[in-house]
Design an enzyme around this catalytic site. Structure first.
Site, PDB file in Angstrom:
ATOM      1  N   THR A   1       0.807  -1.225   0.000  1.00 55.03           N
ATOM      2  CA  THR A   1       0.000   0.000   0.000  1.00 55.03           C
ATOM      3  C   THR A   1       0.839   1.273   0.000  1.00 55.03           C
ATOM      4  O   THR A   1       0.296   2.370  -0.064  1.00 55.03           O
ATOM      5  CB  THR A   1      -0.941   0.035   1.226  1.00 55.03           C
ATOM      6  OG1 THR A   1      -0.176  -0.236   2.414  1.00 55.03           O
ATOM      7  CG2 THR A   1      -2.034  -0.990   1.103  1.00 55.03           C
TER       8      THR A   1
ATOM      9  N   LEU B   1       0.006   3.193  10.005  1.00 52.33           N
ATOM     10  CA  LEU B   1       0.262   4.224   8.990  1.00 52.33           C
ATOM     11  C   LEU B   1       1.053   3.688   7.800  1.00 52.33           C
ATOM     12  O   LEU B   1       1.928   4.366   7.265  1.00 52.33           O
ATOM     13  CB  LEU B   1       1.001   5.406   9.627  1.00 52.33           C
ATOM     14  CG  LEU B   1       0.306   6.075  10.818  1.00 52.33           C
ATOM     15  CD1 LEU B   1       1.131   7.240  11.334  1.00 52.33           C
ATOM     16  CD2 LEU B   1      -1.093   6.544  10.451  1.00 52.33           C
ATOM     17  N   TYR B   2       0.727   2.488   7.335  1.00 54.58           N
ATOM     18  CA  TYR B   2       1.385   1.924   6.153  1.00 54.58           C
ATOM     19  C   TYR B   2       0.678   2.313   4.860  1.00 54.58           C
ATOM     20  O   TYR B   2       0.851   1.658   3.831  1.00 54.58           O
ATOM     21  CB  TYR B   2       1.425   0.394   6.256  1.00 54.58           C
ATOM     22  CG  TYR B   2       2.683  -0.170   6.888  1.00 54.58           C
ATOM     23  CD1 TYR B   2       3.661   0.639   7.434  1.00 54.58           C
ATOM     24  CD2 TYR B   2       2.884  -1.556   6.935  1.00 54.58           C
ATOM     25  CE1 TYR B   2       4.796   0.107   8.020  1.00 54.58           C
ATOM     26  CE2 TYR B   2       4.026  -2.096   7.515  1.00 54.58           C
ATOM     27  CZ  TYR B   2       4.969  -1.268   8.054  1.00 54.58           C
ATOM     28  OH  TYR B   2       6.091  -1.810   8.625  1.00 54.58           O
ATOM     29  N   GLY B   3      -0.117   3.363   4.901  1.00 50.71           N
ATOM     30  CA  GLY B   3      -0.794   3.817   3.698  1.00 50.71           C
ATOM     31  C   GLY B   3      -0.303   5.195   3.295  1.00 50.71           C
ATOM     32  O   GLY B   3       0.511   5.818   3.982  1.00 50.71           O
TER      33      GLY B   3
END
Length: 350
Positions: free
Chosen positions: A35, A70-72
């Protein structure tokens, strides 16, 4: 992989602390690039990659699946967790085959903010659970970085409170120094320790944390074991897109890549002598640093997933491991692990 290649015991690794009865596969799966990269990976391709990894896990073991709050992208920070939720909605039979680790404890919308206050850790855990939507329980929560403003003992007590409230099951730590790890472990039972380990990320503190983890019977979850793809030998200045996020990193400037290619060349030669790919040699090198070390390479391609998981079975001799240590020490790595800023600014080894 040729049958003549020596193999090591790849029967899995037990987690530590409260998760000591959970056995995970010797290779895990990092989900960041599903992502984070551009263009984004389709659900179909991402699901195929995750499912391929799960299918490669031996009976009686679980896949260590690594995500984060918060890996987007900036406009959709929980995209990775929502992808995980959609995967388990599609494959509910895989829920019990996976141990889901999620990093949090940063700002609500900023990876630059490290905040282990009780208020923010509660917010972060709740946001993660909301994004997962009940499709998969968060097995482990870990503060992505150590907050220098909050004693680690206090942060651990907060996480224990959240566990008692039923919000997740186990505690992990990430990017933590050996000294701070000992302090954290004196307050809470730690299940896993996530740090960066690879042939070009094997610092003095890396060695100390690996040794301390062994003393505490806690496994090391080794992120970026392929140097964000560079140590596969498939990434260079010519084929790395100009808008690739990695170009923001100190080791991915044109000058740094030209210098660090010497390390990749040494890995490629060692791999060729072994009859395996450069990526497999790099992963085997990490895995062979200790029986408690679990590399978690990420990929959106099924073929690479299969190649990566085969690497955990490859046995390297002590001479092969040490030769790479010597080569890297001789050549030297150009560029820091992140943006070339100070350890304090980048929250490394908290």
């Amino acid at each position: 992989m040729a049958s003549s290649i020596p193999t090591q015991d790849s029967s899995g690794v037990y987690l530590g602390g409260t998760a000591s009865k959970v056995k995970i596969c010797k290779t895990g799966l990092g989900l960041l690039m599903l992502t984070w990269s551009r263009p984004t990976v389709s659900d179909e391709q991402a699901f195929a990659a995750i499912k391929a990894a799960i299918d490669l896990v031996p009976e009686g073991e679980k896949l260590f699946l690594n995500s984060a709050e918060l890996y987007g992208p900036h406009d959709h920070p929980t995209a990775n967790l929502e992808l995980v939720a959609r995967f388990f909605d599609t494959y509910p039979e895989c829920v019990e085959k996976v141990f889901l680790s999620v990093k949090g404890g940063l700002g609500a919308n900023s990876i630059a903010v490290v905040d282990s206050s009780e208020q923010n850790l509660r917010r972060s855990v709740d946001a993660i659970n909301q994004a997962l939507g009940g499709k998969k329980r968060m097995d482990l929560f870990e503060c992505a970085r150590v907050d220098q403003k909050v004693p680690v003992e206090q942060a651990m007590r907060t996480l224990k409170t959240l566990i008692a409230e039923g919000k997740f099951d186990h505690i992990g730590v990430s990017e933590i120094s050996a000294a701070t790890l000992k302090r954290a472990a004196s307050v809470a039972e730690i299940a896993a320790i996530e740090i960066e380990v690879s042939p070009w990320s094997y610092e003095d503190e890396t060695k100390k944390v690996i040794a301390t983890a062994a003393d505490l019977n806690i496994p090391i979850i080794a992120y970026s074991p392929l140097g964000r793809g560079f140590l596969t030998g498939q990434v260079n200045n010519e084929n790395l897109a100009q808008n690739d996020n990695r170009r923001r990193l100190a080791r991915f400037t044109q000058e740094a890549m030209a210098h660090n290619q010497k390390i990749v060349d040494a890995l490629a030669t060692a791999a060729q002598n072994k009859g395996i790919t450069t990526a497999q040699f790099s992963l085997a090198w990490v895995s062979n640093l200790g029986p408690h070390i679990v590399p978690i390479p990420g990929s959106s391609k099924v073929q690479h997933i299969q190649e990566n998981f085969a690497a955990c079975k490859i046995k390297l001799t002590e001479e092969e491991v040490n030769s790479i240590k010597d080569v890297v020490a001789d050549i030297g790595v150009q560029g820091g692990r992140y943006f070339g800023q100070s350890q304090e600014v980048e929250h490394r080894w908290g």
